[in-house]
Design an enzyme around this catalytic site. Structure first.
Site, mmCIF file in Angstrom:
data_model
loop_
_atom_site.group_PDB
_atom_site.id
_atom_site.type_symbol
_atom_site.label_atom_id
_atom_site.label_comp_id
_atom_site.label_asym_id
_atom_site.label_seq_id
_atom_site.Cartn_x
_atom_site.Cartn_y
_atom_site.Cartn_z
ATOM 1 N N ARG A 174 32.501 36.446 41.145
ATOM 2 C CA ARG A 174 31.975 35.585 40.086
ATOM 3 C C ARG A 174 32.433 34.169 40.339
ATOM 4 N NH1 ARG A 174 32.834 37.148 33.895
ATOM 5 N NH2 ARG A 174 34.847 36.242 34.325
ATOM 6 N N THR A 198 30.916 29.085 36.588
ATOM 7 C CA THR A 198 29.677 29.496 35.923
ATOM 8 C C THR A 198 29.648 30.971 35.528
ATOM 9 O OG1 THR A 198 28.666 30.106 38.019
ATOM 10 C CG2 THR A 198 28.381 27.816 37.307
ATOM 11 N N ASP A 212 42.547 39.778 34.759
ATOM 12 C CA ASP A 212 41.712 39.874 35.960
ATOM 13 C C ASP A 212 42.047 41.184 36.679
ATOM 14 O OD1 ASP A 212 40.274 37.649 38.151
ATOM 15 O OD2 ASP A 212 40.985 39.607 38.833
ATOM 16 N N ASP A 228 43.040 40.968 40.470
ATOM 17 C CA ASP A 228 44.389 40.420 40.678
ATOM 18 C C ASP A 228 45.465 41.432 40.298
ATOM 19 O OD1 ASP A 228 43.501 38.027 41.673
ATOM 20 O OD2 ASP A 228 43.539 37.001 39.746
HETATM 21 C C1 PRP Z 1 35.224 40.821 38.206
HETATM 22 C C2 PRP Z 1 35.015 42.299 37.905
HETATM 23 C C3 PRP Z 1 33.525 42.426 37.936
HETATM 24 C C4 PRP Z 1 33.076 41.116 37.365
HETATM 25 C C5 PRP Z 1 32.699 41.337 35.939
HETATM 26 O O1 PRP Z 1 35.118 40.594 39.551
HETATM 27 O O2 PRP Z 1 35.656 43.150 38.791
HETATM 28 O O3 PRP Z 1 32.985 42.597 39.230
HETATM 29 O O4 PRP Z 1 34.183 40.211 37.455
HETATM 30 O O5 PRP Z 1 32.171 40.203 35.379
HETATM 31 P P1 PRP Z 1 30.644 40.057 34.970
HETATM 32 O O6 PRP Z 1 30.294 41.284 34.197
HETATM 33 O O7 PRP Z 1 30.651 38.807 34.133
HETATM 34 O O8 PRP Z 1 29.810 39.895 36.196
HETATM 35 P P2 PRP Z 1 35.344 39.166 40.244
HETATM 36 O O9 PRP Z 1 34.042 38.493 40.424
HETATM 37 O O10 PRP Z 1 36.400 38.401 39.512
HETATM 38 O O11 PRP Z 1 35.812 39.553 41.695
HETATM 39 P P3 PRP Z 1 37.084 40.382 42.205
HETATM 40 O O12 PRP Z 1 36.812 41.832 41.888
HETATM 41 O O13 PRP Z 1 37.096 40.105 43.657
HETATM 42 O O14 PRP Z 1 38.304 39.878 41.482
HETATM 43 N N1 URA Z 2 36.588 40.125 35.324
HETATM 44 C C1 URA Z 2 37.848 40.579 35.054
HETATM 45 O O1 URA Z 2 38.570 41.013 35.971
HETATM 46 N N2 URA Z 2 38.269 40.525 33.782
HETATM 47 C C2 URA Z 2 37.521 40.067 32.787
HETATM 48 O O2 URA Z 2 37.974 40.065 31.624
HETATM 49 C C3 URA Z 2 36.229 39.610 33.083
HETATM 50 C C4 URA Z 2 35.783 39.641 34.364
#
Ligand code: PRP
Ligand code: URA
Length: 227
Positions: free
Chosen positions: A103, A107, A199, A202
């Site tokens: 993400r 945005t 997150d 993380d």
């Molecule tokens: C997080 C999570 C989802 C997404 C959810 O991933 O694991 O994939 O955000 O958000 P959304 O419903 O608004 O799309 P992120 O993009 O932070 O990547 P990561 O798993 O690499 O931390």
């Molecule tokens: N992605 C995450 O990991 N946590 C949130 O709360 C939203 C998006």
């Protein structure tokens, strides 16, 4: 379309520990796996089976076993990786495809950066995994991608959802079965789920420094031995 939000005391118990900001990475990872395993029992209530012949110590009988090769586990990278073992514990022979999405921090729009799916996935049931269903953008894009690859049977499993994300996915993809262990209150201004767990990526992989934890390691002199 089916939407299932789990309302089970044992899942609630584990989610409470998962949310706690002081839960360490190892325990966090174990909880994500355990919750996924428990949810899988419900998600695969309709799993295709095949008949096998089994010899018990007393007689021969016909039994049903899940046709594991008809299932593809598809985590959305990174955080979905934390859920893979939960499904693999039940179906160790299920194949795994990966969809990479991140993400945009400003945005909250998802961007695809990787995709590798098992051959023949169009004839399998794909179980798409992501612990967080926030705006629903990542889940919708991943489902779109699977559909473009010809997948006809898709299930989506998330650990924490919120009304905004659930609405978006179920409206955009009414043919997908959605399983969410808990529906939280709302998104904040940065599109993070409240109360949420922070997150997920993380916390699963330890990519953000946690000053309190580092302090504790220092005081125990463990950090020196770890290096
Ligand atoms: C997080 C999570 C989802 C997404 C959810 O991933 O694991 O994939 O955000 O958000 P959304 O419903 O608004 O799309 P992120 O993009 O932070 O990547 P990561 O798993 O690499 O931390
Ligand atoms: N992605 C995450 O990991 N946590 C949130 O709360 C939203 C998006």
């Amino acid at each position: 379309m089916s939407l299932m939000i789990f309302d089970h005391p044992l899942i609630k118990h584990k989610i409470a520990i998962l949310r706690d900001k002081n839960t360490p990475m190892k325990e966090f990872r174990e909880l994500v796996e355990e919750i996924t395993l428990v949810m899988s029992y419900e998600a695969f209530r309709d799993a295709p089976t095949r008949t096998v012949t089994v010899e018990t110590p007393l007689e021969t009988c016909e039994q049903e076993m899940v046709a594991e090769k008809s299932i593809a586990i598809v985590p959305i990278l990174r955080a979905g990786l934390g859920m893979v073992n939960g499904v693999h514990k039940i179906f160790p022979n299920a194949r795994v495809g990966h969809i990479g999405m991140y993400r945009d921090e400003e945005t909250a729009i998802p961007h695809e950066y990787y995709c590798k799916l098992p051959d023949g996935i169009e004839n399998m049931t794909a179980i798409l995994l992501d612990p967080m269903l926030a705006t629903g953008g990542s889940a919708c894009d991943a489902i779109d991608l699977l559909k473009r690859r010809g997948v006809k049977r898709i299930k989506f499993m998330a650990i924490i959802g919120c009304p905004e994300g659930i609405k978006r996915v179920t409206e955009a993809h009414p043919d997908v079965d959605v399983f969410v262990s808990t529906c939280d209150r709302q998104l904040n201004a940065n599109c993070y789920i409240l109360p949420g767990l922070g997150d997920a990526g993380d916390r699963l992989f330890g990519t953000k420094c946690r000053p309190k934890c580092d302090e504790r390691l220092k005081s125990l002199d463990i950090s020196v031995r770890l290096h």
